[in-house]
Scaffold this active site. Structure first.
Site, PDB file in Angstrom:
ATOM      1  CE  LYS A   1      13.284  24.955  23.443  1.00 50.10           C
ATOM      2  NZ  LYS A   1      11.872  25.269  23.167  1.00 50.10           N
TER       3      LYS A   1
ATOM      4  NE  ARG B   1       9.964  22.922  29.910  1.00 49.64           N
ATOM      5  CZ  ARG B   1      10.911  22.000  29.932  1.00 49.64           C
ATOM      6  NH1 ARG B   1      11.007  21.163  30.947  1.00 49.64           N
ATOM      7  NH2 ARG B   1      11.767  21.910  28.933  1.00 49.64           N
TER       8      ARG B   1
ATOM      9  CE  LYS C   1       9.060  20.411  26.892  1.00 48.03           C
ATOM     10  NZ  LYS C   1       8.543  21.713  26.404  1.00 48.03           N
TER      11      LYS C   1
ATOM     12  CD  GLU D   1      19.403  20.132  15.187  1.00 48.40           C
ATOM     13  OE1 GLU D   1      18.689  20.616  14.291  1.00 48.40           O
ATOM     14  OE2 GLU D   1      19.046  19.155  15.873  1.00 48.40           O
TER      15      GLU D   1
ATOM     16  CE  LYS E   1      14.337  28.705  25.175  1.00 49.38           C
ATOM     17  NZ  LYS E   1      12.988  28.317  24.919  1.00 49.38           N
TER      18      LYS E   1
ATOM     19  CB  SER F   1      11.881  31.520  32.093  1.00 45.65           C
ATOM     20  OG  SER F   1      12.149  30.135  31.948  1.00 45.65           O
TER      21      SER F   1
ATOM     22  CE1 TYR G   1       9.834  35.473  29.156  1.00 37.18           C
ATOM     23  CE2 TYR G   1      12.064  34.616  29.476  1.00 37.18           C
ATOM     24  CZ  TYR G   1      10.767  34.457  29.005  1.00 37.18           C
ATOM     25  OH  TYR G   1      10.412  33.289  28.376  1.00 37.18           O
TER      26      TYR G   1
HETATM   27  C1  PBG Z   1       8.336  25.758  24.064  1.00 41.14           C
HETATM   28  C2  PBG Z   1       9.278  26.810  24.493  1.00 41.14           C
HETATM   29  C3  PBG Z   1      10.045  26.800  25.663  1.00 41.14           C
HETATM   30  C4  PBG Z   1      10.702  28.015  25.706  1.00 41.14           C
HETATM   31  C5  PBG Z   1      10.351  28.723  24.559  1.00 41.14           C
HETATM   32  N1  PBG Z   1       9.478  27.956  23.809  1.00 41.14           N
HETATM   33  C6  PBG Z   1      10.127  25.816  26.760  1.00 41.14           C
HETATM   34  C7  PBG Z   1      10.522  24.441  26.472  1.00 41.14           C
HETATM   35  O1  PBG Z   1      11.046  24.120  25.406  1.00 41.14           O
HETATM   36  O2  PBG Z   1      10.276  23.614  27.344  1.00 41.14           O
HETATM   37  C8  PBG Z   1      11.612  28.423  26.842  1.00 41.14           C
HETATM   38  C9  PBG Z   1      11.603  29.851  27.192  1.00 41.14           C
HETATM   39  C10 PBG Z   1      12.192  30.216  28.503  1.00 41.14           C
HETATM   40  O3  PBG Z   1      12.597  29.383  29.340  1.00 41.14           O
HETATM   41  O4  PBG Z   1      12.241  31.410  28.743  1.00 41.14           O
HETATM   42  N2  PBG Z   1       8.639  25.065  22.927  1.00 41.14           N
END
Ligand code: PBG
Length: 357
Positions: free
Chosen positions: A225, A235, A248, A264, A279, A305, A344
């Site tokens: 990720k 968010r 992050k 990983e 991701k 998203s 989505y």
């Molecule tokens: C939280 C999480 C996130 C997403 C899935 N789980 C956001 C992040 O890590 O800040 C992102 C999903 C998306 O953008 O559609 N741990």
């Protein structure tokens, strides 16, 4: 002036002349023996030779939750996506089941008053996501339920882990993640999906599941990720963006790295992950390909998203065709080696695939 056709004919005459009057052998390895357009001429033929298919079995639908009843709230940065109260999420799960979607993923928008530095609401067996799991399990038992294991919907600072002296404390966070995982498993969640990127959490959660009678609960590790800019609308949806301090990058991966993703993934498989996730999606399909090639394990991809919103916004402006770009983005994930896609678009795509079938 000669037409291109005359030119072809005269070139051929030249070759015949050079071959001493005999017809020169047609090359079997190249053009014109091989004309790749032949297979593309008709729709039936294109279908016949198609290498990759997209079906509803490939799609996982993320659903955002809010408190209340018969309540839905729009997400400004994600036109077409709404947060749903539990009763409406149950209806959504029933619709998803009837369309043949294999699983949904639940993301709670926690009341800000319940967020604190310790993420204590994550451990409340009666929290929003756990109540939703129970309600959906009893009304729509045939669809898989996936829950995020991460603290960002519960912390007052919006991070996925606990802050100690301004740093995300790995081992302390893992302890809380274990407790969160058990609470969600107890509620009936089928697949726990740690999305927090702490080190060692897959092994720790797996051991706790085994010890506590949840040997069959699946683990989907967000293994690779990345610290991507495409999570912004998510968010907003879960209400953590206004709270998030800093970024992050001390736990999510550097977008510049590829080989590290393989490390990983190797670790998460060794620690007991049943499936792994890459991701975001489209910009990281090289990683999906490498992971699938190297490990051959169930490999999922998350169309984030931001990816959803980029397609949606361009389509709303009339600049691209929403359906076609949506389907193209999903088939690209499949072609890269993904076994399933968090998207989505899942419901919309499932309806479209059904109409086409
Ligand atoms: C939280 C999480 C996130 C997403 C899935 N789980 C956001 C992040 O890590 O800040 C992102 C999903 C998306 O953008 O559609 N741990």
């Amino acid at each position: 002036m000669s037409s291109p056709k005359d030119k072809t004919v005269s070139l051929r005459t030249e070759r015949v002349k050079r071959a001493g009057g005999k017809t020169p052998p047609v090359s079997r390895s190249g053009f014109p023996a091989t004309r790749l357009r032949r297979n593309r001429r008709a729709d039936w033929s294109r279908r016949l030779v198609r290498e990759t298919t997209l079906t509803t079995d490939d799609l996982i639908w993320p659903i955002f939750l809010i408190e209340g009843e018969a309540k839905r709230s729009a997400i400004a940065a994600m036109p077409g996506v709404e947060r749903l109260s539990i009763d409406l999420a149950v209806k959504a799960a029933e619709e998803a089941t009837s369309l043949g979607l294999p699983a949904i993923a639940l993301f709670p928008n926690t009341n800000p008053a319940l967020r604190d530095d310790a993420a204590s609401e994550a451990l409340n067996p009666g929290n929003l996501v756990c109540r939703a799991v129970r309600a959906i399990k009893s009304a729509a038992p045939d669809i898989g339920i996936i829950c995020d294991v991460a603290l960002d919907p519960y912390t007052s600072h919006g991070h996925d882990g606990l802050l100690v002296d301004g740093e995300i404390d790995n081992d302390l966070t893992v302890e809380v993640l274990i407790a969160q995982a058990l609470v969600q498993a107890e509620a009936g969640c089928d697949i726990l999906a740690p999305s927090d990127m702490m080190d060692g959490r897959i092994g720790a959660i797996r051991a706790a599941l085994e010890e506590n009678g949840f040997a069959n609960t699946q683990l989907l590790a967000y293994a690779a990720k990345y610290a991507s800019a495409s999570y912004g609308p998510f968010r907003d949806a879960v209400g953590s963006s206004s709270m998030l301090r800093g970024d992050k990058r001390t736990y999510q991966m550097d977008p510049a790295n590829g080989a590290e993703a393989l490390r990983e993934v190797a670790l998460d498989i060794a620690e007991g992950a049943d499936m792994v996730m890459v991701k975001p999606g489209l910009a990281y399909l090289d990683i999906v390909w490498r992971v699938k090639e190297a490990f051959g394990v169930p490999t999922l991809v998350y169309q984030t998203s931001g990816e959803y919103s980029m397609i949606g916004a361009a389509a709303m402006s009339g600049w691209i065709d929403r359906e076609r770009v949506m389907l193209e983005s999903l088939i690209a994930c499949k072609r890269a080696g993904a076994d399933a896609i968090f998207t989505y678009f899942a419901l919309e795509a499932a309806k479209l695939l059904k109409a086409k079938a």
